[in-house]
Design an enzyme around this catalytic site. Sequence first.
Site, PDB file in Angstrom:
ATOM      1  N   GLN A 127      -5.230  -1.745  -6.935  1.00  0.00           N
ATOM      2  CA  GLN A 127      -4.895  -1.668  -5.508  1.00  0.00           C
ATOM      3  C   GLN A 127      -5.564  -0.473  -4.845  1.00  0.00           C
ATOM      4  OE1 GLN A 127      -0.466  -2.361  -6.491  1.00  0.00           O
ATOM      5  NE2 GLN A 127      -0.647  -3.046  -4.367  1.00  0.00           N
TER       6      GLN A 127
ATOM      7  N   LEU B 116       2.339  -3.553  -1.459  1.00  0.00           N
ATOM      8  CA  LEU B 116       1.656  -2.566  -0.622  1.00  0.00           C
ATOM      9  C   LEU B 116       0.284  -3.076  -0.179  1.00  0.00           C
ATOM     10  CD1 LEU B 116       2.566   0.740  -2.506  1.00  0.00           C
ATOM     11  CD2 LEU B 116       3.596  -0.167  -0.412  1.00  0.00           C
TER      12      LEU B 116
ATOM     13  N   HIS C 124       4.775  -8.815 -11.374  1.00  0.00           N
ATOM     14  CA  HIS C 124       4.005  -8.655 -10.135  1.00  0.00           C
ATOM     15  C   HIS C 124       2.805  -7.723 -10.366  1.00  0.00           C
ATOM     16  CE1 HIS C 124       3.899  -7.903  -5.582  1.00  0.00           C
ATOM     17  NE2 HIS C 124       3.108  -6.970  -6.068  1.00  0.00           N
ATOM     18  N   GLU C 125       3.063  -6.596 -11.029  1.00  0.00           N
ATOM     19  CA  GLU C 125       1.993  -5.611 -11.239  1.00  0.00           C
ATOM     20  C   GLU C 125       0.960  -6.109 -12.251  1.00  0.00           C
ATOM     21  OE1 GLU C 125       1.779  -3.339  -9.135  1.00  0.00           O
ATOM     22  OE2 GLU C 125       3.804  -3.552  -8.356  1.00  0.00           O
TER      23      GLU C 125
ATOM     24  N   HIS D  19      -1.498  -8.266 -10.672  1.00  0.00           N
ATOM     25  CA  HIS D  19      -2.565  -7.507  -9.994  1.00  0.00           C
ATOM     26  C   HIS D  19      -3.737  -7.255 -10.940  1.00  0.00           C
ATOM     27  CE1 HIS D  19      -1.177  -6.458  -5.998  1.00  0.00           C
ATOM     28  NE2 HIS D  19      -0.024  -6.001  -6.439  1.00  0.00           N
TER      29      HIS D  19
HETATM   30 NI    NI Z   1       1.714  -5.620  -5.328  1.00  0.00          NI
END
Ligand code: NI
Length: 172
Positions: A51, A97, A138-139, A142
């Site tokens: 991210q 985010l 979720h992470e 990513h």
């Molecule tokens: Ni996220």
Amino acid sequence: MALLEIFTFPAPVLQQKTEPVTTFDQELENTTQSMLETMYVSSGIGLAAIQAGILKQIIVVDLKSGEEDKSLREPHVFINPEIVSSSGRTVSEEGCLSVVDFRGEVERAEYITVAYQDLSGAAKTIEANDMMSICLQHEIDHLNGILFIDRLPLLKQKMVKKRLKKLANDDA
Ligand code: NI
């Protein structure tokens, strides 16, 4: 500690694949510190290195991120995390985010076991449920170039992505 810039959808970097960490040194620790600080400042409970444009398999999580009393925080660092088993299904509302101004319901496994390494490179496992399970899934998504909006039902997904792209263009 330098704060990191967080890329937001539709930034192409968010769809890239990440590389495993092979060197466990001070630089890695500095990166995770910057990630945690950036996450706290942004009021997030999880952040993946990708991210911030760092294509490495690093995630940080703190479910107590919102605590005003900093001594109550519970920072976790997961290097090269991988889901080794999962069971059950659960649906909950997620945000990210990297996804501005949208939250949506996503179905995920209820219980997971994750193998990972700590900052020293030692092999660990964690069994997670509830928020920790959802946050880790979720992470880890990513790290594979997947956002939670990629897991929405197709029609909803198209609608949401169209709107988010328009918002990003209007801001540009
Ligand atoms: Ni996220």
